[in-house]
Design an enzyme around this catalytic site. Structure first.
Site, PDB file in Angstrom:
ATOM      1  N   LYS A 263     -10.996  -3.611  -4.176  1.00 56.80           N
ATOM      2  CA  LYS A 263     -11.632  -2.394  -4.094  1.00 56.80           C
ATOM      3  C   LYS A 263     -11.047  -1.200  -4.588  1.00 56.80           C
ATOM      4  CE  LYS A 263     -13.763  -3.102   0.637  1.00 56.80           C
ATOM      5  NZ  LYS A 263     -12.940  -3.629   1.592  1.00 56.80           N
TER       6      LYS A 263
ATOM      7  N   LYS B 196      -5.146  -9.639  -6.793  1.00 59.33           N
ATOM      8  CA  LYS B 196      -6.430 -10.251  -6.312  1.00 59.33           C
ATOM      9  C   LYS B 196      -7.368  -9.251  -6.734  1.00 59.33           C
ATOM     10  CE  LYS B 196      -5.689  -7.944  -1.852  1.00 59.33           C
ATOM     11  NZ  LYS B 196      -5.605  -7.716  -0.628  1.00 59.33           N
TER      12      LYS B 196
ATOM     13  N   LYS C  57       0.759  -1.290  -0.082  1.00 61.43           N
ATOM     14  CA  LYS C  57      -0.133  -0.125  -0.039  1.00 61.43           C
ATOM     15  C   LYS C  57       0.637   1.158   0.071  1.00 61.43           C
ATOM     16  CE  LYS C  57      -4.362  -1.386   1.770  1.00 61.43           C
ATOM     17  NZ  LYS C  57      -5.396  -1.471   2.581  1.00 61.43           N
TER      18      LYS C  57
HETATM   19  P1  TYM Z   1     -10.790  -5.834   3.312  1.00 63.36           P
HETATM   20  O1  TYM Z   1     -11.794  -4.438   3.857  1.00 63.36           O
HETATM   21  O2  TYM Z   1     -10.025  -5.530   2.627  1.00 63.36           O
HETATM   22  O3  TYM Z   1     -11.715  -7.008   3.315  1.00 63.36           O
HETATM   23  C1  TYM Z   1     -12.696  -7.392   3.777  1.00 63.36           C
HETATM   24  C2  TYM Z   1     -12.570  -9.141   3.734  1.00 63.36           C
HETATM   25  O4  TYM Z   1     -12.801  -9.427   2.381  1.00 63.36           O
HETATM   26  C3  TYM Z   1     -11.764 -10.457   2.023  1.00 63.36           C
HETATM   27  N1  TYM Z   1     -11.279 -10.219   0.848  1.00 63.36           N
HETATM   28  C4  TYM Z   1     -11.064 -11.198  -0.039  1.00 63.36           C
HETATM   29  N2  TYM Z   1     -11.358 -12.534  -0.178  1.00 63.36           N
HETATM   30  C5  TYM Z   1     -11.092 -13.477  -1.005  1.00 63.36           C
HETATM   31  N3  TYM Z   1     -10.718 -12.808  -2.340  1.00 63.36           N
HETATM   32  C6  TYM Z   1     -10.555 -11.420  -2.544  1.00 63.36           C
HETATM   33  N4  TYM Z   1     -10.098 -11.023  -3.551  1.00 63.36           N
HETATM   34  C7  TYM Z   1     -10.670 -10.708  -1.390  1.00 63.36           C
HETATM   35  N5  TYM Z   1     -10.395  -9.263  -1.152  1.00 63.36           N
HETATM   36  C8  TYM Z   1     -10.882  -9.051   0.187  1.00 63.36           C
HETATM   37  C9  TYM Z   1     -10.662 -10.077   3.360  1.00 63.36           C
HETATM   38  O5  TYM Z   1      -9.720 -11.059   3.449  1.00 63.36           O
HETATM   39  C10 TYM Z   1     -11.369  -9.712   4.320  1.00 63.36           C
HETATM   40  O6  TYM Z   1     -11.553 -10.750   5.124  1.00 63.36           O
HETATM   41  N6  TYM Z   1      -7.802  -5.273   7.359  1.00 63.36           N
HETATM   42  C11 TYM Z   1      -9.237  -5.683   6.911  1.00 63.36           C
HETATM   43  C12 TYM Z   1     -10.124  -5.398   7.640  1.00 63.36           C
HETATM   44  C13 TYM Z   1     -10.086  -5.703   9.281  1.00 63.36           C
HETATM   45  C14 TYM Z   1     -10.372  -6.659   9.947  1.00 63.36           C
HETATM   46  C15 TYM Z   1     -10.002  -6.758  11.393  1.00 63.36           C
HETATM   47  C16 TYM Z   1     -10.466  -8.259   9.657  1.00 63.36           C
HETATM   48  C17 TYM Z   1      -9.657  -4.694  10.367  1.00 63.36           C
HETATM   49  N7  TYM Z   1      -9.909  -5.205  11.494  1.00 63.36           N
HETATM   50  C18 TYM Z   1     -10.161  -7.621  12.235  1.00 63.36           C
HETATM   51  C19 TYM Z   1     -10.389  -9.221  10.600  1.00 63.36           C
HETATM   52  C20 TYM Z   1     -10.525  -9.082  12.035  1.00 63.36           C
HETATM   53  C21 TYM Z   1      -9.230  -5.649   5.599  1.00 63.36           C
HETATM   54  O7  TYM Z   1      -8.683  -4.545   5.163  1.00 63.36           O
HETATM   55  O8  TYM Z   1     -10.302  -6.328   4.931  1.00 63.36           O
END
Ligand code: TYM
Length: 331
Positions: free
Chosen positions: A197, A194, A111
């Protein structure tokens, strides 16, 4: 005792990767476990943002999660900034985590890109706030996609070190739950990246807000290779785009890749893609309709979040008090 926690950033649209990699598991788990699901707006300001977009994004993500099947009566759904414990606990855990541990985090490297000196300090300590999210509730299980594995390993290391440093087994070590045939959904334009967003190309992802025409057009244009589909998964080696589309078909139909290839092996993408688009539209159309009905009801969405935050606080505040005693802030 088990308790589930997971989070999602309110930046941009909920996409098919989020849905198949994580949200579907959240929906499933809310029936069998005590669950907290958090729209992580504190994390969202680690990258450039605008206040109006952030405010709208939190509501939109809340509507998208409910439309995907989260039921605020069966889980605790809230936004992170409404529960101050997250930020307060993050400070304590920043004094537990080691600089060397954060230096190994690949997401920060991705990032921050070439301008590491210009990245926010919050982006660097992002994974510590994520550990605080989980540990503030003594969560035992964390359903996520594959890309969160490293952050969850860090959360376990932080929990372990905090317990050792204070001599109190305060935090359980949280288990990642990375399950299903689509834990890593790839971009439709590039099978080595991957689905995300933040991809500047909207054609790279299927948004849960896309209508049937948009979905059909994106699948039609999805990158593939000229070979027909193999009859077994081994034949997908070295063909990341084909593997991704077969994985999506498997995840959407509840079949295994073997079963999908038993049906479509030998066929070209000209036949496979319309079938995939049809299945995808069937799964996403009801979610899209619910989202459209919910998204403008700001009062209802705000009420869900406020109620969720009250319930989250009731769990997290006594745990923060335990942390304060363990650290020696109070007797
Ligand atoms: P975020 O917002 O990027 O994504 C949310 C969830 O979606 C999953 N994900 C995917 N799974 C499969 N294929 C993909 N291409 C894909 N893109 C996203 C992510 O693995 C996630 O489960 N850091 C985290 C948010 C967070 C969090 C937490 C998660 C903050 N605190 C505590 C678990 C526990 C994030 O940016 O997810």
């Amino acid at each position: 005792m088990t308790r589930v926690f997971s989070g999602i950033q309110p930046t941009g649209n909920l996409h098919l990767g989020n849905y198949l990699g994580a949200i579907r598991n959240w929906v499933r788990m809310q029936d069998s476990h005590e669950c907290l699901f958090c729209v992580v707006d504190l994390h969202a300001i680690t990258m450039p943002y605008t206040p109006a977009t952030l405010r709208a994004g939190v509501r939109e993500m809340t509507a998208a999660l409910i439309a995907s099947g989260l039921d605020p009566a069966r889980c605790i759904l809230f936004n992170q900034s409404a529960v101050r414990v997250h930020a307060e606990l993050a400070w304590v855990l920043m004094c537990t985590a080691r600089v060397g541990w954060l230096n190994r985090m690949t997401q920060f490297k991705e990032k921050s890109g070439k301008d590491r000196e210009g990245a926010s300090v919050g982006l660097y300590t992002y994974p510590v706030l994520q550990a605080a999210d989980i540990l503030a509730y003594k969560a035992t299980h964390v359903p996520v996609g594959d890309d969160q594995k490293q952050h969850l390993e860090l959360a376990r290391d932080i929990a372990q070190k905090f317990n050792t440093d204070t001599g109190i087994e305060l935090f359980p070590l949280p288990e990642p739950v990375i399950e299903g045939p689509a834990t890593r959904v790839m971009s439709l334009r590039d099978g080595s990246a991957k689905m995300s967003k933040s991809d500047p190309s909207d054609a790279a992802r299927i948004n849960l807000t896309d209508n049937a025409d948009a979905i059909a057009a994106k699948i039609k244009r999805a990158k593939t290779d000229p070979e027909p589909l193999p009859s077994e998964p081994a034949g997908l080696a070295g063909r990341p785009e084909a593997a991704n589309l077969v994985g999506l078909m498997a995840a959407l139909t509840g079949q295994t890749p073997d079963q999908i290839l038993a049906t479509y092996g030998g066929q070209g993408f000209g036949q496979f893609k319309p079938a995939l688009a049809e299945v995808m539209i069937d799964v996403l159309a009801p979610i899209n309709a619910r989202f459209t009905a919910l998204r403008d009801d700001h009062a209802a969405l705000d009420a869900v979040l406020a109620h969720g935050a009250d319930r989250a606080r009731a769990i997290a505040e006594p745990i923060l008090a335990e942390v304060h005693r363990a650290v020696g802030f109070r007797g």
